[in-house]
Structure formats: structure tokens, C-alpha cells
Design a protein around this motif. Structure first.
Motif, PDB file in Angstrom:
ATOM      1  N   LEU A  44       0.747  -1.079   0.073  1.00 29.81           N
ATOM      2  CA  LEU A  44      -0.142   0.098  -0.055  1.00 29.81           C
ATOM      3  C   LEU A  44       0.927   1.477   0.132  1.00 29.81           C
ATOM      4  O   LEU A  44       0.675   2.186   0.480  1.00 29.81           O
ATOM      5  N   GLN A  45       1.813   1.296  -0.557  1.00 37.38           N
ATOM      6  CA  GLN A  45       2.759   2.475  -0.996  1.00 37.38           C
ATOM      7  C   GLN A  45       2.779   3.040  -2.344  1.00 37.38           C
ATOM      8  O   GLN A  45       3.483   4.001  -2.506  1.00 37.38           O
ATOM      9  N   LYS A  46       1.773   2.820  -2.949  1.00 36.43           N
ATOM     10  CA  LYS A  46       1.560   3.417  -4.411  1.00 36.43           C
ATOM     11  C   LYS A  46       2.620   3.463  -5.329  1.00 36.43           C
ATOM     12  O   LYS A  46       2.904   4.350  -5.623  1.00 36.43           O
ATOM     13  N   LEU A  47       3.426   2.337  -5.060  1.00 38.56           N
ATOM     14  CA  LEU A  47       4.749   2.079  -5.696  1.00 38.56           C
ATOM     15  C   LEU A  47       4.253   1.874  -7.343  1.00 38.56           C
ATOM     16  O   LEU A  47       3.434   1.293  -7.654  1.00 38.56           O
ATOM     17  N   THR A  48       4.888   2.593  -8.244  1.00 35.86           N
ATOM     18  CA  THR A  48       4.871   2.350  -9.781  1.00 35.86           C
ATOM     19  C   THR A  48       5.956   1.629 -10.412  1.00 35.86           C
ATOM     20  O   THR A  48       5.970   1.400 -11.448  1.00 35.86           O
ATOM     21  N   ALA A  49       6.999   1.352  -9.489  1.00 38.49           N
ATOM     22  CA  ALA A  49       8.223   0.622  -9.934  1.00 38.49           C
ATOM     23  C   ALA A  49       8.834   0.069  -8.673  1.00 38.49           C
ATOM     24  O   ALA A  49       8.692   0.333  -7.586  1.00 38.49           O
ATOM     25  N   ILE A  50       9.682  -0.818  -9.172  1.00 38.64           N
ATOM     26  CA  ILE A  50      10.341  -1.599  -7.993  1.00 38.64           C
ATOM     27  C   ILE A  50      11.599  -0.684  -7.391  1.00 38.64           C
ATOM     28  O   ILE A  50      12.229  -0.224  -8.350  1.00 38.64           O
ATOM     29  N   LEU A  63       5.743  -6.815  -2.930  1.00 39.53           N
ATOM     30  CA  LEU A  63       5.575  -5.317  -3.297  1.00 39.53           C
ATOM     31  C   LEU A  63       3.846  -5.394  -3.689  1.00 39.53           C
ATOM     32  O   LEU A  63       3.292  -4.824  -4.492  1.00 39.53           O
ATOM     33  N   SER A  64       3.125  -6.398  -2.840  1.00 40.26           N
ATOM     34  CA  SER A  64       1.721  -6.494  -3.058  1.00 40.26           C
ATOM     35  C   SER A  64       1.080  -5.232  -2.989  1.00 40.26           C
ATOM     36  O   SER A  64       1.374  -4.144  -2.155  1.00 40.26           O
ATOM     37  N   TYR A  65      -0.340  -5.058  -3.491  1.00 43.61           N
ATOM     38  CA  TYR A  65      -1.260  -3.888  -3.317  1.00 43.61           C
ATOM     39  C   TYR A  65      -0.428  -2.471  -3.405  1.00 43.61           C
ATOM     40  O   TYR A  65      -0.350  -1.729  -2.727  1.00 43.61           O
ATOM     41  N   ASN A  66       0.260  -2.357  -4.463  1.00 43.00           N
ATOM     42  CA  ASN A  66       0.646  -1.340  -5.289  1.00 43.00           C
ATOM     43  C   ASN A  66       0.060  -0.944  -6.543  1.00 43.00           C
ATOM     44  O   ASN A  66      -0.903  -1.536  -7.011  1.00 43.00           O
ATOM     45  N   ARG A  70       4.403  -2.160 -14.968  1.00 41.28           N
ATOM     46  CA  ARG A  70       5.420  -2.738 -15.493  1.00 41.28           C
ATOM     47  C   ARG A  70       6.559  -3.263 -14.593  1.00 41.28           C
ATOM     48  O   ARG A  70       6.758  -2.480 -13.540  1.00 41.28           O
ATOM     49  N   MET A  71       7.090  -4.265 -14.734  1.00 43.69           N
ATOM     50  CA  MET A  71       7.986  -4.868 -13.769  1.00 43.69           C
ATOM     51  C   MET A  71       9.396  -5.411 -14.464  1.00 43.69           C
ATOM     52  O   MET A  71       9.310  -6.165 -15.519  1.00 43.69           O
ATOM     53  N   ARG A  72      10.612  -4.719 -14.056  1.00 46.60           N
ATOM     54  CA  ARG A  72      11.807  -5.112 -14.359  1.00 46.60           C
ATOM     55  C   ARG A  72      12.521  -5.556 -12.933  1.00 46.60           C
ATOM     56  O   ARG A  72      12.853  -4.459 -12.360  1.00 46.60           O
ATOM     57  N   ASN A  87      -1.310  -5.894  -8.367  1.00 46.74           N
ATOM     58  CA  ASN A  87      -0.994  -4.570  -8.685  1.00 46.74           C
ATOM     59  C   ASN A  87      -1.651  -4.446  -9.782  1.00 46.74           C
ATOM     60  O   ASN A  87      -2.703  -5.077 -10.210  1.00 46.74           O
ATOM     61  N   GLN A  88      -1.108  -3.694 -10.990  1.00 46.55           N
ATOM     62  CA  GLN A  88      -1.674  -3.611 -12.207  1.00 46.55           C
ATOM     63  C   GLN A  88      -0.789  -3.911 -13.275  1.00 46.55           C
ATOM     64  O   GLN A  88      -0.776  -3.078 -14.457  1.00 46.55           O
ATOM     65  N   LEU A  89       0.018  -4.913 -13.162  1.00 39.68           N
ATOM     66  CA  LEU A  89       0.917  -5.343 -13.988  1.00 39.68           C
ATOM     67  C   LEU A  89       0.298  -5.788 -15.322  1.00 39.68           C
ATOM     68  O   LEU A  89      -0.517  -6.484 -15.612  1.00 39.68           O
ATOM     69  N   GLU A  90       0.928  -4.951 -16.563  1.00 38.83           N
ATOM     70  CA  GLU A  90       0.653  -5.564 -17.796  1.00 38.83           C
ATOM     71  C   GLU A  90       1.716  -5.760 -18.615  1.00 38.83           C
ATOM     72  O   GLU A  90       1.531  -6.748 -19.501  1.00 38.83           O
ATOM     73  N   THR A  91       3.051  -5.707 -18.250  1.00 34.45           N
ATOM     74  CA  THR A  91       4.059  -6.096 -18.880  1.00 34.45           C
ATOM     75  C   THR A  91       5.100  -6.777 -17.769  1.00 34.45           C
ATOM     76  O   THR A  91       5.121  -5.898 -16.878  1.00 34.45           O
ATOM     77  N   VAL A  92       5.840  -7.609 -18.005  1.00 38.47           N
ATOM     78  CA  VAL A  92       6.881  -8.025 -17.217  1.00 38.47           C
ATOM     79  C   VAL A  92       8.281  -8.360 -18.043  1.00 38.47           C
ATOM     80  O   VAL A  92       8.187  -8.995 -19.197  1.00 38.47           O
ATOM     81  N   ASP A  93       9.057  -7.618 -17.587  1.00 38.57           N
ATOM     82  CA  ASP A  93      10.620  -7.968 -18.445  1.00 38.57           C
ATOM     83  C   ASP A  93      10.883  -9.388 -17.866  1.00 38.57           C
ATOM     84  O   ASP A  93      11.604  -9.566 -16.904  1.00 38.57           O
TER      85      ASP A  93
END
Length: 349
Positions: A44-50, A63-66, A70-72, A87-93
Motif C-alpha cells: 500500500l505504498q502506491k509504488l509504480t516501480a520496484i 510489493l503487493s497492493y501497489n 511494468r516490472m523489471r 498490482n496493475q501489471l500489464e508487462t513483465v520484463d
């Protein structure tokens, strides 16, 4: 202790001095533990990237509930658990998973993934045992896409609650669930999943594994799809334009209804729908073969020509035989007349 000693000490223990986003919790296993564990949880940190400042000694990262879209994955050589569910992951590297060679557990539940490619990195993840892909937007994939078989023995790849497109490309999965359903009808055999190749999907509720497309199969359990569909045919395109893909069609028996004829078929073979193009893959036996279909079509095209040719040949041979018979009869008639003439001449002499 001198200032230089303090700096060196902090450098050697990065997990103690690395700043993390506000609200992230870090925990360590007790000192003296044989295999020290460093767990970081950023919920619950509103993270948009790792975060880039994740300590390299971390072993478990959640990193759940963010708001990741995109995830790299950064280089974390000791990481064995990565949890990025909800999360809202649409793409994963997927290639970046090589940065976590110790990974055993990967949770990507409740995201928006439409594509998976674990097969590209499966050789680099020899310890990966459990993968969660439930509640995404995966409609079509292959065993290779799921990373199966891994170099090591993978335990489970969970794929439930995805919008499966029940076309030829997914026939391999349809057949496995059909096999499991038929085996369970015969009794609770613990070896059923081994024989049908479904153990890798964990405990599966067959009535929950349903098709989302094509439209006429929406809501139908994947284990029952083959009861609606008799076969799947690969029909090669008749266009001469190079590079066009093979077109696939579901064929359904007349008793099930929902039929329409395809303009390319002879006699109005019942065709359900023109399926979306999918990557080339090995299809199960009832999915047909485009080369065989094309060959059959060519043979059927030649049949009328061969029939006409045979008729012409038969007529020609008959005419030749009849000509020979007539010639022989005429030859015999002239011989008789000549013989009669000779007899009269002898009598006159």
C-alpha cells in the motif's frame, strides 16, 4: 572507533543502512541463523516501480497492493521469494528474471498480464518451483510459455481464473482437462493428474476452468469443450501473398447447432468461426494439419479432370478396336470374293 571504520562497517552491511520508501517494513532472522533471511514488505505504498535501493542481501520481497504496471527485476542474487500480487501489471520484463537466479516462489496473482514467457528464462531459474498466474488476462499460452518443463522439477504453475480462448492453440490444455474429468469419473485415482499431465496446475476445480471465447463457448468448462467440438482443422490460406498465417477454424457437429458454412468449403462443411491468429505450435492430433488439408483439396480438384481423361481414353481405345475389327472383316470379305473368282476360272478352263 574512527569515522573510516564506521563507513567501512556500514558498507559491509548494506541491509542495515539502505533507505526504503516510507512504510516499507524490514525484518531479519535472528543472529546466528544458518541461513540468514532478510524480508522486505512494501504494501500500500502506491509504488509504480520496484525501488532501486532494495538491498542486494534481501531474500524475500513483497510489493503487493501497489500500482506497478511494468516490472523489471533488479539484480538480487539471494532473492528466493518475489510477491507482486494485486498490482496493475500489464508487462513483465521476463528476461530480467535472470537477475534473481535463486528464485523459488513467484506470485503474480491479480494483475493484468496478457502474455507470459517463463520459457525464455527457465534454464536460468533452476530452483523455481511455484508460480502463481491466477486472475490475470491470459487467454492463450503454451507449455513453453509457462516454463514447462523446467530444468528442475517444477511443482505448481497456477493458471485459474483467466479468460481462456478455447481455440486450436489451447487444445493441449483442453485435452488434459478432459482426460482428468474422465479419470475422476472412474474413481478418485491419485495418479489421474500424473496420467493426464495436470499435476503441474495444482488442485484444479474443473468447473471453474471455463472458456471465455469464442462466444459460443463462453462459460463452458474446458473439460467439456471437446464434447461440443468434433475436430479442429488448420486451413491453409488460398492467397498467394507470402507470409500470411494459417487460418484455424473450429468444426462442430450438426447436432450442436450454431453452424455456418465457410465459402472455401465444398458442400458447406459446418464451420463455427474464424479464430484469431496464434503462434505456430504443435497441435494435438484432432487439431488437423494444414498441409494434409491442402493436399486433400488438390486431390479433390484433380478428380473431375482424371474422370474426363479416363472417359476420353476409353472412347479412343474403343474406336481403335472397332476400326481394327472392321478392317479385318473387310479383309476377309475381299479374300472370299477372290477365292470364288479363282474357282470360276478353273471351271471354265
Amino acid at each position: 572507533m574512527s569515522l573510516l571504520s564506521i563507513i567501512i562497517t556500514l558498507a559491509l552491511v548494506p541491509t542495515r543502512g539502505v533507505a526504503l520508501p516510507t512504510g516499507c517494513a524490514t525484518s531479519h532472522s535472528p543472529e546466528g541463523t544458518a541461513s540468514p533471511q532478510v524480508q522486505i514488505r512494501c504494501w500500500l505504498q502506491k509504488l509504480t516501480a520496484i525501488p532501486e535501493d532494495i538491498p542486494t542481501s534481501v531474500t524475500r520481497l513483497s510489493l503487493s497492493y501497489n500500482l506497478l504496471r511494468r516490472m523489471r527485476v533488479p539484480p538480487l542474487e539471494r532473492l528466493w521469494e518475489l510477491n507482486v500480487k494485486w498490482n496493475q501489471l500489464e508487462t513483465v520484463d521476463w528476461e530480467s528474471l535472470r537477475n534473481v537466479p535463486a528464485l523459488k516462489y513467484l506470485n503474480l496473482n491479480h494483475n493484468r498480464l496478457t502474455h507470459v514467457n517463463l520459457g525464455a528464462v527457465s534454464k536460468d531459474l533452476p530452483n523455481l518451483a511455484i508460480v502463481h498466474l491466477e486472475d490475470n488476462r491470459l487467454s492463450s499460452f503454451t507449455l513453453h510459455d509457462l516454463g514447462i518443463p523446467f530444468v528442475s522439477s517444477v511443482s505448481v504453475v497456477k493458471i485459474g481464473n483467466n479468460p481462456f480462448n478455447c481455440d486450436c492453440a489451447m487444445a493441449w490444455l483442453v485435452n488434459r482437462f478432459k482426460c482428468l474429468q474422465e479419470s475422476l469419473k472412474l474413481g478418485d485415482d491419485p495418479t489421474s493428474c500424473i496420467r493426464c499431465g495436470t499435476c503441474v496446475f495444482g488442485l484444479v476445480k474443473l468447473d471453474a476452468m471455463v472458456c471465455s471465447s469464442p462466444e459460443h463457448l463462453r462459460g463452458v468448462a474446458m473439460s467439456n469443450v471437446s464434447n461440443h467440438l468434433s475436430r479442429c482443422v488448420d486451413e491453409a490460406t488460398t492467397s498467394k501473398t507470402p507470409g500470411l498465417p494459417t487460418r484455424r477454424y473450429w468444426i462442430e457437429g450438426t447436432a450442436a447447432g450454431h453452424l455456418k458454412s465457410h465459402p472455401k468449403t465444398n458442400g458447406g462443411t459446418p464451420v463455427i468461426s474464424d479464430l484469431q491468429e496464434s503462434p505456430a505450435s504443435k497441435l494435438v492430433t484432432w487439431c488437423g494439419n494444414s498441409t494434409e488439408s491442402a493436399t486433400t483439396e488438390r486431390m479433390e480438384t484433380k478428380k473431375p479432370r482424371l474422370k474426363v481423361r479416363n472417359i476420353v481414353l476409353t472412347i479412343s481405345v474403343s474406336i481403335i478396336i472397332l476400326s481394327l475389327i472392321i478392317r479385318k472383316l473387310r479383309s476377309g470379305s475381299h479374300g472370299d470374293e477372290r477365292a470364288a473368282s479363282d474357282d470360276i476360272s478353273l471351271q471354265q478352263m
